[in-house]
Design a protein around this motif. Structure first.
Motif, PDB file in Angstrom:
ATOM      1  N   PHE A  33       0.254  -1.367  -0.145  1.00 33.40           N
ATOM      2  CA  PHE A  33      -0.222  -0.041   0.269  1.00 33.40           C
ATOM      3  C   PHE A  33       0.591   1.597   0.277  1.00 33.40           C
ATOM      4  O   PHE A  33       0.826   1.992  -0.763  1.00 33.40           O
ATOM      5  N   VAL A  34       2.255   0.881   0.545  1.00 34.73           N
ATOM      6  CA  VAL A  34       2.813   2.246   0.755  1.00 34.73           C
ATOM      7  C   VAL A  34       3.190   2.546  -0.699  1.00 34.73           C
ATOM      8  O   VAL A  34       3.510   4.238  -1.501  1.00 34.73           O
ATOM      9  N   ARG A  35       4.432   1.050  -1.134  1.00 32.29           N
ATOM     10  CA  ARG A  35       4.799   1.494  -2.063  1.00 32.29           C
ATOM     11  C   ARG A  35       2.870   2.194  -3.832  1.00 32.29           C
ATOM     12  O   ARG A  35       3.843   2.873  -4.648  1.00 32.29           O
ATOM     13  N   ARG A  36       2.457   1.995  -3.601  1.00 31.02           N
ATOM     14  CA  ARG A  36       1.604   2.083  -4.645  1.00 31.02           C
ATOM     15  C   ARG A  36       0.915   3.835  -4.217  1.00 31.02           C
ATOM     16  O   ARG A  36       0.427   4.396  -4.879  1.00 31.02           O
ATOM     17  N   HIS A  37       0.634   3.887  -2.891  1.00 37.19           N
ATOM     18  CA  HIS A  37       0.449   5.168  -2.876  1.00 37.19           C
ATOM     19  C   HIS A  37       1.833   6.281  -3.097  1.00 37.19           C
ATOM     20  O   HIS A  37       1.557   7.156  -3.550  1.00 37.19           O
TER      21      HIS A  37
END
Length: 224
Positions: free
Chosen positions: A136-140
């Protein structure tokens, strides 16, 4: 054991295309996870909500975490596409584009109530697990970078100098969008339909704004 994407109520009906199955499962997952919680909902719950067997989930996503990761990719891509579509008028000034974007994102927060509930859950999971679950952090982060690039491109097209670096504008835009969506869910009257649009117009140098009308101030923004 995977049994393939066989719809529960579709005895004798031709198997639907794979893309159609994935779309139905992603939409069902968004609703189910938002309302029951990612950890509280089972793959059986998601499959039933979509009208398929659990085997359809496994054959398309491999696991629950695979489904969650695909859902994040899907919703982030949709968010970016929605924003880009809102500012596709090349004749508009940068403040006008910012205002159109804010108005569209506010409308989307009402249309996609489940996504914001899901976003909060994904954020909590990422903060709690840290590097163990960074999807999630990467995609955000990829979304923020894409927004920053779009902001810089639109400023260049409009011949306008941004008051802050594009990366900072992107961070503020996402923070405003997420924060105002939460406030609007809690108390809709506290977040007027045009609030985000007016704030974004001011952020990129739109001068003063009225409470409901467009940007005003014919001499342009103060330049520091």
């Amino acid at each position: 054991m995977s049994t393939g994407p066989t719809p529960l109520p579709a005895a004798g009906r031709r198997r639907p295309p794979r893309d159609e199955v994935r779309r139905a499962l992603l939409d069902a997952a968004a609703r189910t996870f938002a309302r029951q919680g990612i950890d509280g909902a089972s793959l059986d719950d998601v499959a039933a909500a979509a009208g398929f067997t659990k085997g359809a989930v496994y054959s398309n996503f491999g696991s629950k975490e695979g489904l969650v990761a695909a859902l994040v990719d899907d919703r982030v891509s949709a968010y970016l596409d929605l924003g880009l579509a809102a500012v596709d008028d090349p004749a508009a000034t940068l403040p006008e584009r910012a205002r159109a974007l804010g108005d569209r994102l506010t409308a989307a927060s009402d249309e996609q109530h489940d996504w914001h509930l899901l976003f909060l859950q994904l954020w909590q999971r990422a903060v709690r697990t840290g590097p163990a679950d960074d999807s999630f952090v990467r995609r955000h982060g990829e979304l923020r970078a894409a927004v920053a690039e779009a902001v810089a491109n639109h400023a260049e097209q409009a011949g306008t100098e941004l008051p802050l670096p594009a990366a900072s504008v992107a961070t503020l835009l996402l923070a405003l969008s997420n924060g105002l969506a939460i406030e609007r869910m809690t108390d809709p009257a506290a977040v007027p339909d045009d609030l985000m649009g007016r704030v974004l117009a001011l952020l990129v140098g739109g001068g003063t704004t009225g409470t409901t009308g467009g940007t005003t101030g014919g001499t342009g923004p103060d330049q520091r």
